[in-house]
Design a protein around this motif. Structure first.
Motif, short mmCIF file in Angstrom:
data_model
loop_
_atom_site.label_atom_id
_atom_site.label_comp_id
_atom_site.label_asym_id
_atom_site.label_seq_id
_atom_site.Cartn_x
_atom_site.Cartn_y
_atom_site.Cartn_z
N VAL A 1 0.66 -1.16 0.04
CA VAL A 1 0.12 -0.06 -0.06
C VAL A 1 0.83 1.18 0.09
O VAL A 1 1.70 1.43 0.92
CB VAL A 1 -1.00 0.13 1.35
N ILE A 2 0.92 2.24 -0.89
CA ILE A 2 1.51 3.36 -1.12
C ILE A 2 0.69 4.43 -0.26
O ILE A 2 1.18 5.37 0.43
CB ILE A 2 1.76 3.66 -2.54
N THR A 3 -0.63 4.59 -0.68
CA THR A 3 -1.67 5.33 0.11
C THR A 3 -2.68 4.92 0.35
O THR A 3 -3.35 4.07 -0.37
CB THR A 3 -1.73 6.67 -0.80
N SER A 4 -3.59 5.24 1.32
CA SER A 4 -4.77 4.56 1.69
C SER A 4 -5.47 5.85 2.11
O SER A 4 -5.06 6.62 3.17
CB SER A 4 -4.74 3.44 3.06
N THR A 5 -6.65 6.08 1.51
CA THR A 5 -7.54 7.27 2.03
C THR A 5 -8.99 6.83 2.15
O THR A 5 -9.53 6.14 1.39
CB THR A 5 -7.68 8.27 0.63
N THR A 6 -9.56 7.62 3.40
CA THR A 6 -10.79 7.17 3.60
C THR A 6 -11.52 8.56 3.24
O THR A 6 -11.42 9.45 3.61
CB THR A 6 -11.18 6.91 5.47
N LEU A 7 -12.71 8.10 2.43
CA LEU A 7 -13.80 8.94 1.96
C LEU A 7 -14.95 8.95 2.67
O LEU A 7 -15.71 7.93 2.57
CB LEU A 7 -13.77 8.98 0.40
N ASP A 8 -15.52 10.17 3.29
CA ASP A 8 -16.66 10.34 3.89
C ASP A 8 -17.79 10.34 3.06
O ASP A 8 -17.65 10.42 2.03
CB ASP A 8 -16.58 11.31 5.05
N ASP A 9 -18.96 9.95 3.57
CA ASP A 9 -20.19 10.20 2.54
C ASP A 9 -20.24 11.55 2.18
O ASP A 9 -21.26 11.68 1.31
CB ASP A 9 -21.53 9.59 3.37
N THR A 10 -19.64 12.39 2.85
CA THR A 10 -20.00 13.96 2.39
C THR A 10 -18.71 14.30 1.49
O THR A 10 -18.55 15.57 1.19
CB THR A 10 -19.53 14.84 3.83
N SER A 11 -17.86 13.55 1.16
CA SER A 11 -16.71 13.64 0.22
C SER A 11 -17.24 14.46 -1.17
O SER A 11 -18.30 13.93 -1.65
CB SER A 11 -15.91 12.29 -0.11
N THR A 12 -16.57 15.38 -1.48
CA THR A 12 -16.77 15.98 -2.95
C THR A 12 -16.56 15.06 -4.24
O THR A 12 -17.03 15.43 -5.23
CB THR A 12 -15.90 17.36 -3.09
N ASN A 13 -16.06 13.94 -3.86
CA ASN A 13 -15.79 13.09 -4.86
C ASN A 13 -17.16 12.17 -5.04
O ASN A 13 -17.06 11.57 -6.15
CB ASN A 13 -14.79 11.85 -4.54
N ILE A 14 -17.97 12.57 -4.31
CA ILE A 14 -19.22 11.56 -4.41
C ILE A 14 -20.67 12.33 -4.91
O ILE A 14 -20.61 13.51 -4.33
CB ILE A 14 -19.70 10.93 -3.12
N THR A 15 -21.17 11.95 -6.09
CA THR A 15 -22.22 12.77 -6.46
C THR A 15 -23.49 11.93 -6.20
O THR A 15 -23.78 10.76 -6.93
CB THR A 15 -21.98 12.85 -7.95
N TYR A 16 -24.49 12.44 -5.45
CA TYR A 16 -25.90 11.94 -5.25
C TYR A 16 -26.70 12.23 -6.30
O TYR A 16 -27.09 13.41 -6.37
CB TYR A 16 -26.31 12.15 -3.86
N THR A 17 -27.48 11.24 -6.91
CA THR A 17 -28.56 11.58 -8.02
C THR A 17 -29.67 10.75 -7.55
O THR A 17 -29.90 9.83 -7.31
CB THR A 17 -28.05 11.01 -9.36
N GLY A 18 -30.95 11.69 -7.51
CA GLY A 18 -32.16 11.22 -7.05
C GLY A 18 -32.62 12.19 -6.01
O GLY A 18 -32.05 12.74 -5.37
N SER A 19 -33.84 11.74 -5.83
CA SER A 19 -34.77 12.75 -4.73
C SER A 19 -34.64 12.04 -3.42
O SER A 19 -35.17 12.72 -2.49
CB SER A 19 -36.16 12.84 -5.22
N GLY A 20 -34.26 10.90 -3.21
CA GLY A 20 -34.22 10.29 -1.87
C GLY A 20 -33.15 10.35 -1.13
O GLY A 20 -33.17 9.74 0.21
N TRP A 21 -31.99 10.65 -1.47
CA TRP A 21 -30.76 10.68 -0.51
C TRP A 21 -30.90 11.69 0.64
O TRP A 21 -31.26 12.80 0.40
CB TRP A 21 -29.64 11.18 -1.17
N THR A 22 -30.74 11.19 1.76
CA THR A 22 -30.78 11.87 3.22
C THR A 22 -29.47 11.98 3.86
O THR A 22 -28.90 10.64 3.99
CB THR A 22 -32.03 11.39 4.07
N TYR A 23 -29.23 12.97 4.42
CA TYR A 23 -27.78 13.15 5.02
C TYR A 23 -28.44 13.22 6.44
O TYR A 23 -28.99 13.81 7.21
CB TYR A 23 -27.07 14.28 4.74
N HIS A 24 -27.48 12.15 7.23
CA HIS A 24 -27.74 11.92 8.59
C HIS A 24 -26.57 12.16 9.48
O HIS A 24 -25.70 11.41 9.22
CB HIS A 24 -28.19 10.43 8.74
#
Length: 218
Positions: free
Chosen positions: A6-29
């Motif tokens: 392993v050279i790098t290991s990165t944890t991406l939270d559900d709020t990461s800007t790398n994630i795009t949510y599409t649809g009307s049902g997504w809820t941030y908790h």
């Protein structure tokens, strides 16, 4: 024998800007009870069929983590447009996040840009797809010696931006006389000769000269 380092290991939270949510049902908790042990105490979920969460990342290994519950259901996983698996985090009671899917050798050996999509499959509960975090690794296959390097690609991994390298060393041999050994022996002999000469000079200098004979007194 080769192994993945392993050279790098990165944890991406559900709020990461790398994630795009599409649809009307997504809820941030957020501010969830500590019993769920969510990464950064938050998650994002949807129970609307067809809703998607798309992650763009750089690497060659990825893990998808989500918590469990009685409303959770099947979620399809595709990478670069190719179906990989269906994850299901259904459980009788709400519980902490578990590893729902990992890529293994799916992404190949060389790190590069990828796109992972999670999709809600069923129209009714239990059908919730939930996202707690992703873990993205950049690895290199290496053995007793070799080298590897990493970059962040065009996607990047959410600001980690770190990279590393591993390098090994190799040895080589050639036929012919052991020149180093010969030179060492010659040098040793010359040194001993110089020591012998120095000792001789020192001894000669310290030795008393002959005393002149005294004539008898008249």
């Amino acid at each position: 024998m080769s192994y993945a380092q392993v050279i790098t290991s990165t944890t991406l939270d559900d709020t990461s800007t790398n994630i795009t949510y599409t649809g009307s049902g997504w809820t941030y908790h957020t501010n969830v009870e500590s019993i769920f042990h969510l990464y950064n105490n938050s998650d994002t979920f949807s129970g609307i069929q067809g809703d998607t969460a798309t992650l763009r990342f750089y690497g060659n290994y990825i893990e998808y983590w989500g918590n469990q519950g009685p409303w959770h259901g099947p979620c399809s996983i595709t990478v670069d447009g190719v179906y990989q698996d269906t994850a299901n985090s259904y459980a009788d009671l709400d519980d902490h996040p578990i590893l729902l899917w990992k890529s293994n050798s799916t992404l190949g050996t060389e790190p590069k840009d990828h796109e992972l999509v999670i999709r809600v499959l069923d129209p009714s509960r239990p059908n919730v797809c939930e996202l707690d975090r992703f873990v993205v690794n950049v690895t290199t296959a290496t053995g007793g010696s070799g080298s590897g390097s990493s970059g962040n690609g065009s996607s990047g991994n959410g600001g980690s931006g770190s990279s590393g390298s591993n390098s090994g060393s190799s040895s080589s041999s050639s036929s012919g006389p052991p020149i180093g050994i010969i030179a060492g022996v010659a040098g040793g002999v010359a040194g001993l000769a110089l020591l012998a000469v120095a000792f001789w000079l020192y001894s000669k200098r310290k030795s008393p000269g002959k005393k002149a004979k005294r004539l008898p007194s008249s």
